[in-house]
Design a protein around this motif. Structure first.
Motif, PDB file in Angstrom:
ATOM      1  N   UNK A   1       0.864  -1.176   0.000  1.00 53.68           N
ATOM      2  CA  UNK A   1       0.000   0.000   0.000  1.00 53.68           C
ATOM      3  C   UNK A   1       0.908   1.234   0.000  1.00 53.68           C
ATOM      4  N   UNK A   2       0.693   2.129  -0.964  1.00 51.71           N
ATOM      5  CA  UNK A   2       1.541   3.307  -1.122  1.00 51.71           C
ATOM      6  C   UNK A   2       0.702   4.564  -0.982  1.00 51.71           C
ATOM      7  N   UNK A   3       1.112   5.453  -0.074  1.00 48.57           N
ATOM      8  CA  UNK A   3       0.378   6.700   0.165  1.00 48.57           C
ATOM      9  C   UNK A   3       0.935   7.825  -0.692  1.00 48.57           C
ATOM     10  N   UNK A   4       0.040   8.648  -1.212  1.00 47.72           N
ATOM     11  CA  UNK A   4       0.418   9.846  -1.957  1.00 47.72           C
ATOM     12  C   UNK A   4       0.141  11.045  -1.053  1.00 47.72           C
ATOM     13  N   UNK A   5       1.220  11.703  -0.620  1.00 48.20           N
ATOM     14  CA  UNK A   5       1.109  12.827   0.301  1.00 48.20           C
ATOM     15  C   UNK A   5       2.006  13.965  -0.183  1.00 48.20           C
ATOM     16  N   UNK A   6       1.708  15.213   0.223  1.00 49.73           N
ATOM     17  CA  UNK A   6       2.641  16.305  -0.066  1.00 49.73           C
ATOM     18  C   UNK A   6       3.959  15.990   0.651  1.00 49.73           C
ATOM     19  N   UNK A   7       5.113  16.345   0.128  1.00 45.61           N
ATOM     20  CA  UNK A   7       5.350  17.152  -1.066  1.00 45.61           C
ATOM     21  C   UNK A   7       5.429  16.349  -2.356  1.00 45.61           C
ATOM     22  N   UNK A   8       5.241  15.031  -2.322  1.00 43.59           N
ATOM     23  CA  UNK A   8       5.306  14.238  -3.556  1.00 43.59           C
ATOM     24  C   UNK A   8       4.121  14.529  -4.468  1.00 43.59           C
ATOM     25  N   UNK A   9       3.024  14.987  -3.906  1.00 44.39           N
ATOM     26  CA  UNK A   9       1.813  15.262  -4.680  1.00 44.39           C
ATOM     27  C   UNK A   9       1.973  16.570  -5.462  1.00 44.39           C
ATOM     28  N   UNK A  10       1.692  16.512  -6.744  1.00 47.17           N
ATOM     29  CA  UNK A  10       1.750  17.702  -7.585  1.00 47.17           C
ATOM     30  C   UNK A  10       0.599  18.638  -7.232  1.00 47.17           C
TER      31      UNK A  10
END
Length: 97
Positions: A35-44
């Motif tokens: 399970x991989x989370x998308x969070x700032x700062x990786x989120x555009x």
């Protein structure tokens, strides 16, 4: 949001990792769901998405991944589903960077 992937392949270098902060790589296994989370700062900010999340991947498309801190620990996975509300378990959970 989070994305679940099924690990299809990984390099032998993952199992050889012994640095304390990177031992998690030893626990990666082919066929396991991660399970991989998308969070700032990786989120555009423009798209509200993380690069490599497999947004347009459907069915059996094979996607490539690489571990931060050990570029030799890499492999492939297939997207299972995206979860708008993350409920990733404590193990086999990662963050896009």
């Amino acid at each position: 949001y989070c994305v679940e992937f099924r690990t299809e392949s990984l390099s032998q270098h993952c199992a050889l990792e012994t640095r304390p902060y990177a031992r998690w790589m030893q626990y990666l296994r082919e066929g396991h769901t991660v399970c991989v989370a998308c969070q700032p700062p990786a989120m555009s900010a423009a798209t509200q998405r993380c690069s490599g999340d497999g947004h347009n991947a459907h069915g059996d498309k094979i996607l490539h991944w690489e571990a931060i801190g050990n570029s030799q620990c890499q492999g492939t996975w297939k997207k299972i589903r995206q979860l708008e509300h993350c409920s990733c378990p404590l193990v086999h959970s990662f963050i896009f960077t």
